[in-house]
Scaffold this active site. Structure first.
Site, PDB file in Angstrom:
ATOM      1  N   HIS A 118     -27.550  72.055  40.155  1.00 14.90           N
ATOM      2  CA  HIS A 118     -27.836  72.315  38.741  1.00 14.90           C
ATOM      3  C   HIS A 118     -27.869  71.032  37.909  1.00 14.90           C
ATOM      4  O   HIS A 118     -27.124  70.086  38.146  1.00 14.90           O
ATOM      5  CB  HIS A 118     -26.793  73.274  38.159  1.00 14.90           C
ATOM      6  CG  HIS A 118     -25.394  72.713  38.167  1.00 14.90           C
ATOM      7  ND1 HIS A 118     -24.892  71.927  37.160  1.00 14.90           N
ATOM      8  CD2 HIS A 118     -24.391  72.827  39.078  1.00 14.90           C
ATOM      9  CE1 HIS A 118     -23.642  71.590  37.419  1.00 14.90           C
ATOM     10  NE2 HIS A 118     -23.308  72.120  38.587  1.00 14.90           N
ATOM     11  N   ASP A 119     -28.782  71.019  36.951  1.00 15.75           N
ATOM     12  CA  ASP A 119     -28.868  69.961  35.939  1.00 15.75           C
ATOM     13  C   ASP A 119     -29.185  68.580  36.503  1.00 15.75           C
ATOM     14  O   ASP A 119     -28.981  67.571  35.819  1.00 15.75           O
ATOM     15  CB  ASP A 119     -27.576  69.891  35.105  1.00 15.75           C
ATOM     16  CG  ASP A 119     -27.263  71.202  34.401  1.00 15.75           C
ATOM     17  OD1 ASP A 119     -28.016  71.567  33.484  1.00 15.75           O
ATOM     18  OD2 ASP A 119     -26.287  71.872  34.780  1.00 15.75           O
ATOM     19  N   GLY A 136     -24.394  68.825  41.476  1.00  9.41           N
ATOM     20  CA  GLY A 136     -24.917  68.987  40.123  1.00  9.41           C
ATOM     21  C   GLY A 136     -24.913  67.700  39.312  1.00  9.41           C
ATOM     22  O   GLY A 136     -24.099  66.802  39.529  1.00  9.41           O
TER      23      GLY A 136
END
Length: 258
Positions: A118-119, A136
């Site tokens: 994520h991100d 992430g």
């Protein structure tokens, strides 16, 4: 061409000449750009934005919710640029409230069984070899090459034109233009082969090498080394890229050889 044995939500937006093979699933709130191919057994989940002329191989999951306990269902996206090749069983996760999106640029090759958390923010012309696991909020800059079976710690930054060996455990930031190897990972010289292939002049390569000799071979701390580079190395784009990358590093760069 859309195969009859595939499932596409009516809310998905498909560009021209999109090819979707059998047993694919395309959810609502998905955009797929012109000329992109999903070969078979690909699941594109809500919030995914896929660019033009991408090739996505069987078993890939694009835009799944983050594997992050802080995620509570907030609306986020996964943005994949143009001309990317995503090989078998790759997983690319959406963002969280932290950044709101995971972004992957264009002309990248992500090999089989890799994970992008994520991100993350990935640039262009990156090669990520098989079974690399990226946690992430990692940033990977243009033209980086990452060897297979590597694991990259959350919040790490990987600089432009660097080469990371296979089975690397990346626990610190990897500055631009370098080779890194061994266990624990450390500086192993500059990426001469990659820089030469990409048209860097010998003078520029020498300048990069001079910067890293100061950083890793003169027994200086980081502040002293950067000050000496600014004083002794003529200003150029590559010198400034190195200085700025290291100044922005929040948990330090990889160590040098002992």
């Amino acid at each position: 061409m859309i195969h009859k044995l595939t499932e596409i939500h009516p809310g998905a937006i498909l560009g021209k000449d999109v090819n979707i093979g059998p047993f694919c699933v395309v959810d609502d709130d998905v955009v797929i750009g012109d000329g992109t191919t999903l070969i078979s057994h690909v699941h594109v989940m809500s919030g995914a934005r896929i660019g033009k002329n991408c090739r996505i191989f069987p078993g890939a999951v694009i835009g799944a919710v983050p594997q992050d306990l802080k995620f509570v269902g907030e609306y986020t996206t996964l943005e994949l640029g143009d001309n990317n090749t995503i090989r078998e069983c790759v997983t690319l996760n959406r963002g969280t409230a932290s950044k709101g999106k995971t972004v992957i640029g264009s002309n990248n090759l992500i090999m089989a069984y890799c994970h992008v958390g994520h991100d993350c923010v990935l640039g262009n012309h990156i090669v990520i070899s098989n079974d690399t696991q990226i946690a992430g909020e990692v940033t990977i800059d243009d033209w980086a090459v990452i060897g297979g079976n590597s694991a990259i710690l959350q919040f790490s930054n990987i600089g432009k034109h660097c080469m990371i060996s296979g089975k690397a455990g990346v626990m610190k930031d990897v500055p631009p233009y370098v080779r890194s190897a061994r266990e624990p990972i450390q500086y192993s010289g500059i990426n001469i082969v990659g820089l030469t292939r990409r048209g860097f002049s010998q003078d520029t390569i020498n300048t990069i090498h001079d910067c890293y000799r100061i950083i890793y071979q003169q027994n200086l701390n980081t502040t002293q080394a950067l000050t000496k580079i600014e004083e002794e190395i003529p200003q150029c784009e590559e010198r400034d890229e190195i200085i700025n990358f290291i100044k922005k590093s929040k948990h330090g760069i990889i160590r040098g050889p002992k």
